[in-house]
Design a protein around this motif. Structure first.
Motif, PDB file in Angstrom:
ATOM      1  N   GLU A  48      55.776 -18.965 -66.804  1.00  0.00           N
ATOM      2  CA  GLU A  48      56.821 -19.777 -67.440  1.00  0.00           C
ATOM      3  C   GLU A  48      57.091 -19.285 -68.860  1.00  0.00           C
ATOM      4  N   ILE A  49      56.024 -18.963 -69.586  1.00  0.00           N
ATOM      5  CA  ILE A  49      56.175 -18.452 -70.944  1.00  0.00           C
ATOM      6  C   ILE A  49      56.950 -17.135 -70.929  1.00  0.00           C
ATOM      7  N   GLU A  51      59.188 -16.094 -68.763  1.00  0.00           N
ATOM      8  CA  GLU A  51      60.611 -16.327 -68.480  1.00  0.00           C
ATOM      9  C   GLU A  51      61.339 -16.867 -69.704  1.00  0.00           C
ATOM     10  N   THR A  52      60.710 -17.782 -70.414  1.00  0.00           N
ATOM     11  CA  THR A  52      61.328 -18.356 -71.615  1.00  0.00           C
ATOM     12  C   THR A  52      61.536 -17.291 -72.683  1.00  0.00           C
ATOM     13  N   ALA A  55      64.213 -14.591 -71.789  1.00  0.00           N
ATOM     14  CA  ALA A  55      65.591 -15.063 -71.984  1.00  0.00           C
ATOM     15  C   ALA A  55      65.972 -15.011 -73.458  1.00  0.00           C
ATOM     16  N   LYS A  56      65.053 -15.401 -74.345  1.00  0.00           N
ATOM     17  CA  LYS A  56      65.355 -15.411 -75.784  1.00  0.00           C
ATOM     18  C   LYS A  56      65.472 -13.987 -76.341  1.00  0.00           C
ATOM     19  N   GLY A 276      59.284 -18.623 -80.242  1.00  0.00           N
ATOM     20  CA  GLY A 276      59.746 -18.502 -78.860  1.00  0.00           C
ATOM     21  C   GLY A 276      59.161 -19.575 -77.974  1.00  0.00           C
ATOM     22  N   VAL A 277      57.846 -19.701 -77.984  1.00  0.00           N
ATOM     23  CA  VAL A 277      57.124 -20.752 -77.256  1.00  0.00           C
ATOM     24  C   VAL A 277      56.017 -21.257 -78.177  1.00  0.00           C
ATOM     25  N   ASP A 285      62.541 -24.041 -82.822  1.00  0.00           N
ATOM     26  CA  ASP A 285      63.320 -23.632 -81.650  1.00  0.00           C
ATOM     27  C   ASP A 285      64.694 -23.139 -82.072  1.00  0.00           C
TER      28      ASP A 285
END
Length: 324
Positions: A48-49, A51-52, A55-56, A276-277, A285
């Motif tokens: 999940e990290i 993918e996030t 994208a950024k 980012g995360v 954010d």
């Protein structure tokens, strides 16, 4: 593994400095408050990290970005294998950093190294710790060393430099002298005095970045101009932040223009301190692309030329990150 002249250490190896493109010099990819990875209410799903963050980073590249500097240093979530995969997937260069700080964010081992009475770690111990991350590879805890750090990053306690903070600054400076990478530090209560500690180690001023200089108190005191006069890089690294502790983007743009007109355009660096995360803290954010999409037009409105802007976004960080 140490970086060679005119190249920069990225997580995928040394690359020619000319290939960096637009650089954001103070960002965070995965930022974990030390200890949060062990908390019952914190989930760390690497897929999940990934993918996030992918994208950024892709958004950053789409808007003209070339390189992200993750300036979180050691033990704050830095994941070298993850960053390698992200760089390969997105095409964005990632420069990871070594370093620690401020004192309050250090684990107990680095605060009281088995002395009676407890005393701060000496600068040479920090220098050895950080230097090996440049020359031998960054530590993947209890597993391996991997990749090479391209920057030494630390921070000073906001209320004033402690003895441990001073050891960190001196250790960072000695690392830079021995390995050729630059030093970046987030200033505390007295940026000029803190820079003086680094320069006391005989590190040239143009190998130093002083961060957090878009804080309201620093701008009101004229600190960015003073740091530039001393020859260090002025990092306005909260572009996009809207709070009482920092000036607005409009005020930042005026400050950049003032620095350029005073002849210090080669000392200005920009970033958003985006997260980012974030795990264990709120994070920031903000898109990594904010400087490019929202702030650059404000610089144009202040009369900066395309050449001025390119120097700030491409030339200055390229020169900083290149080994010497």
């Amino acid at each position: 593994m140490s970086v060679k002249s005119n190249t920069v250490n990225t997580v995928l190896g040394a690359v020619p400095a000319e290939e960096l493109g637009v650089v954001s010099v103070h960002e965070a990819l995965l930022s974990v408050t030390p200890g949060a990875e062990h908390a019952f209410d914190i989930t760390i799903d690497r897929a999940e990290i990934f993918e996030t963050l992918a994208a950024k980073l892709t958004d950053f590249r789409t808007h003209g970005g070339g390189t992200i500097v993750d300036s979180t240093g050691m033990f704050h979530g830095r994941d070298v294998r993850l960053y390698e995969a992200l760089s390969r997937t997105t095409g964005v260069h990632i420069v990871a950093s070594t370093g620690q700080g401020p004192e309050e964010m250090l684990g107990g081992y680095f605060l009281t190294p088995q002395t009676n009475p407890p005393t701060p770690w000496p600068a040479d111990k920090f220098a050895d710790l950080f230097s090996k991350e440049v020359t031998e590879g960054m530590v993947v805890p209890r597993v391996e060393r991997r990749g090479a750090a391209g920057l030494v990053a630390t921070a000073v306690t906001a209320t004033g430099m402690t003895a441990t903070d001073e050891s960190l600054l001196r250790g960072a400076a000695r690392t830079a002298l021995g390995t050729g990478v630059a030093v970046s530090f987030r200033h505390g209560a007295d940026a000029v005095r803190e820079l003086g500690v680094v320069l006391d180690e005989k590190l040239p001023a143009d190998r130093v970045v002083v961060g957090g200089l878009d804080r309201t108190d620093a701008v009101a005191a004229g600190t960015p101009m003073e740091i530039a006069r001393l020859g260090a890089h002025v990092a306005l690294d909260h572009v996009g932040t809207r709070d009482a502790d920092h000036v607005t983007d409009a005020e930042r743009a005026v400050l950049v223009a003032d620095l350029v007109r005073a002849g210090f355009g080669d000392r200005v660096l920009l970033s958003g301190s985006a997260t980012g995360v974030a795990k264990g803290h709120p994070g920031n954010d903000l898109p990594y692309s904010h400087v490019l999409t929202t702030f650059v037009p404000l610089l144009t409105a202040q009369g900066l030329s395309d050449e001025d802007t390119r120097r700030i976004l491409v030339g200055n960080p390229r020169d900083l990150l290149s080994a010497r």
